[in-house]
Scaffold this active site. Structure first.
Site, PDB file in Angstrom:
ATOM      1  N   LYS A 165      -9.864   3.032  -8.746  1.00 41.46           N
ATOM      2  CA  LYS A 165      -9.485   2.870 -10.139  1.00 41.46           C
ATOM      3  C   LYS A 165     -10.454   3.637 -11.039  1.00 41.46           C
ATOM      4  O   LYS A 165     -11.675   3.455 -10.988  1.00 41.46           O
ATOM      5  CB  LYS A 165      -9.475   1.392 -10.525  1.00 41.46           C
ATOM      6  CG  LYS A 165      -8.326   0.606  -9.886  1.00 41.46           C
ATOM      7  CD  LYS A 165      -6.974   1.150 -10.300  1.00 41.46           C
ATOM      8  CE  LYS A 165      -5.833   0.311  -9.718  1.00 41.46           C
ATOM      9  NZ  LYS A 165      -4.507   0.886 -10.041  1.00 41.46           N
ATOM     10  N   ASP A 193      -6.660   6.732  -9.464  1.00 42.72           N
ATOM     11  CA  ASP A 193      -5.601   6.200 -10.311  1.00 42.72           C
ATOM     12  C   ASP A 193      -6.176   5.781 -11.659  1.00 42.72           C
ATOM     13  O   ASP A 193      -6.915   4.807 -11.761  1.00 42.72           O
ATOM     14  CB  ASP A 193      -4.944   5.001  -9.621  1.00 42.72           C
ATOM     15  CG  ASP A 193      -3.751   4.470 -10.406  1.00 42.72           C
ATOM     16  OD1 ASP A 193      -3.328   5.130 -11.373  1.00 42.72           O
ATOM     17  OD2 ASP A 193      -3.249   3.394 -10.040  1.00 42.72           O
ATOM     18  N   GLU A 218      -3.580  10.355  -9.751  1.00 38.64           N
ATOM     19  CA  GLU A 218      -2.459   9.453 -10.025  1.00 38.64           C
ATOM     20  C   GLU A 218      -2.444   9.033 -11.497  1.00 38.64           C
ATOM     21  O   GLU A 218      -3.403   8.463 -11.993  1.00 38.64           O
ATOM     22  CB  GLU A 218      -2.524   8.218  -9.131  1.00 38.64           C
ATOM     23  CG  GLU A 218      -1.304   7.312  -9.287  1.00 38.64           C
ATOM     24  CD  GLU A 218      -1.150   6.304  -8.160  1.00 38.64           C
ATOM     25  OE1 GLU A 218      -0.223   5.469  -8.244  1.00 38.64           O
ATOM     26  OE2 GLU A 218      -1.934   6.345  -7.195  1.00 38.64           O
ATOM     27  N   ASP A 241       3.325   7.266 -11.703  1.00 36.84           N
ATOM     28  CA  ASP A 241       3.684   5.870 -11.459  1.00 36.84           C
ATOM     29  C   ASP A 241       4.307   5.286 -12.733  1.00 36.84           C
ATOM     30  O   ASP A 241       5.515   5.070 -12.813  1.00 36.84           O
ATOM     31  CB  ASP A 241       2.430   5.108 -11.046  1.00 36.84           C
ATOM     32  CG  ASP A 241       2.641   3.619 -10.821  1.00 36.84           C
ATOM     33  OD1 ASP A 241       3.695   3.089 -11.193  1.00 36.84           O
ATOM     34  OD2 ASP A 241       1.734   2.967 -10.281  1.00 36.84           O
ATOM     35  N   LYS A 265       8.028   1.222  -8.687  1.00 36.88           N
ATOM     36  CA  LYS A 265       7.776  -0.206  -8.812  1.00 36.88           C
ATOM     37  C   LYS A 265       9.120  -0.924  -8.949  1.00 36.88           C
ATOM     38  O   LYS A 265       9.884  -0.659  -9.885  1.00 36.88           O
ATOM     39  CB  LYS A 265       6.908  -0.496 -10.041  1.00 36.88           C
ATOM     40  CG  LYS A 265       5.495   0.097  -9.979  1.00 36.88           C
ATOM     41  CD  LYS A 265       4.612  -0.710  -9.060  1.00 36.88           C
ATOM     42  CE  LYS A 265       3.121  -0.551  -9.376  1.00 36.88           C
ATOM     43  NZ  LYS A 265       2.589   0.800  -9.326  1.00 36.88           N
TER      44      LYS A 265
END
Length: 367
Positions: A165, A193, A218, A241, A265
């Site tokens: 992260k 990400d 990401e 995403d 998702k």
């Protein structure tokens, strides 16, 4: 076959490892799930689950799901649960927008239909492409020592794919990723990400300073234009995403060449029906695919596993075992995880044996 009854349960699922931290100081202590049971006139029950990650991650929030399901459910009584497209159109007609509210209901219809047909859900989603999907685990925000120790622990437990992260202070993130990369064996797959936490300026700073590290970028920024401006100077693969919210958005990402891979998702897209559609089109367009969700336990993880393993292996990035994140159980079995791989439980539908006794009393039911 007709839908005879619908029940909805509220289940709080605390995290095993404590608070989940991501960019911009966003923190969650649990998944706050709604679990739906849909029963047919033949006595077969299908299960669905939706759990937002706090109020900050997606355009979804737990109280909204609990309020929305009772608005939609009465309209589904008497409908054929196998008519997935028709169920979707009906839900969109009676309740505009809010796809996350519809996700568990749609998932339960798929589970019910597969159980009634006595086949695993993966069969109805296109067929099983492989026995196991490789999984990744997350290195959340923390001090350099904490992140390095967590990365080493994950590797020691057999996982070889890390999502680190980032998306906070750029200079701190450069240190974070450099430290994590140095703490793990060469060849470890790393995704950085940002969860849309950076401006293009910040994302370019990060990319320039970390050129010597092998990773996949990401969702660095919020909008497609912002991500595209980063993509133009990037010498690494990019996965989007949060930008994938519909079939139309996915097609626009493809038209502009904005990504090499997509993370789909289930709840953001409104359920299994739309996720399968977008997955299949994206595969044909050449994207690499990850199918997961915003959170949940055994039910949602099982749906993710079936969608992952019906994705062609050469187009599949990885999967995630969310049921291992939480301290509560919702079923007597779960998708099997061996080392760094996850499979599908044996049995029809999702393959899991949901235990209503673990869910408490329903907060809504209609028959």
């Amino acid at each position: 076959m007709k839908i005879k009854s619908i029940k909805a349960y509220h289940v709080v699922q605390p995290f095993v490892d404590g608070p989940y931290r991501m960019s911009k100081g966003r923190v969650a202590d649990c998944f706050d799930a709604v679990i739906v049971a849909i029963t047919s006139d033949g006595g077969v029950t299908g299960w669905g689950e939706m759990a937002p990650l706090g109020n900050f991650y997606s355009a979804a929030f737990p109280a909204g799901t609990r309020a929305g399901v009772p608005e939609i459910a009465p309209h589904l009584i008497g409908q054929d649960p196998r008519g997935f497209a028709g169920i979707g159109r009906l839900m969109d007609t009676v309740f505009k927008g809010h796809p996350y509210v519809k996700s568990a209901l749609d998932m339960a219809c798929w589970d019910l239909a597969a159980r009634a047909a006595d086949v695993p859900l993966v069969t109805m989603l296109g067929g099983r492409e492989s026995d196991m999907a490789e999984t990744y685990r997350v290195v959340t925000h923390g001090t350099l020592d904490q992140m390095a120790a967590l990365a080493r622990r994950i590797i020691a437990e057999g996982c070889r794919r890390l999502q680190v992260k980032v998306g906070g202070n750029v200079h701190d993130d450069i240190e974070r990723v450099t430290t994590v990369a140095a703490a793990v064996p060469k060849g470890t797959v790393i995704f950085c990400d940002a969860n849309a936490g950076w401006t293009p300026y910040q994302a370019r700073q990060f990319a320039d300073a970390t050129r010597g590290i092998d990773y996949t970028f990401e969702q660095p920024c919020t909008t497609l234009d912002e991500n595209m401006s980063v993509r133009r100077m990037l010498d690494k693969p990019m996965v989007l995403d949060e930008s994938v919210t519909s079939l139309g958005e996915m097609l626009e990402i493809h038209r502009r060449g904005a990504a090499d891979g997509l993370t789909l998702k289930i709840s953001r897209l409104g359920g299994v029906t739309q996720t399968r559609l977008i997955r299949d089109v994206a595969v044909d367009l050449g994207f690499m695919i990850t199918v997961e969700d915003t959170g949940g336990a055994e039910i949602d993880t099982a749906a993710m596993a079936h969608l992952s393993l019906s994705t062609p292996a050469e187009r599949r990035l990885h999967a995630i075992a969310f049921h291992e994140w939480v301290t509560v159980r919702t079923a007597r079995n779960a998708p099997p995880v061996t080392g760094s791989h996850m499979g599908i439980p044996d049995g029809p539908g999702l393959g899991i044996d949901v235990d209503p006794g673990l869910l408490g009393e329903p907060f809504f039911e209609i028959a």
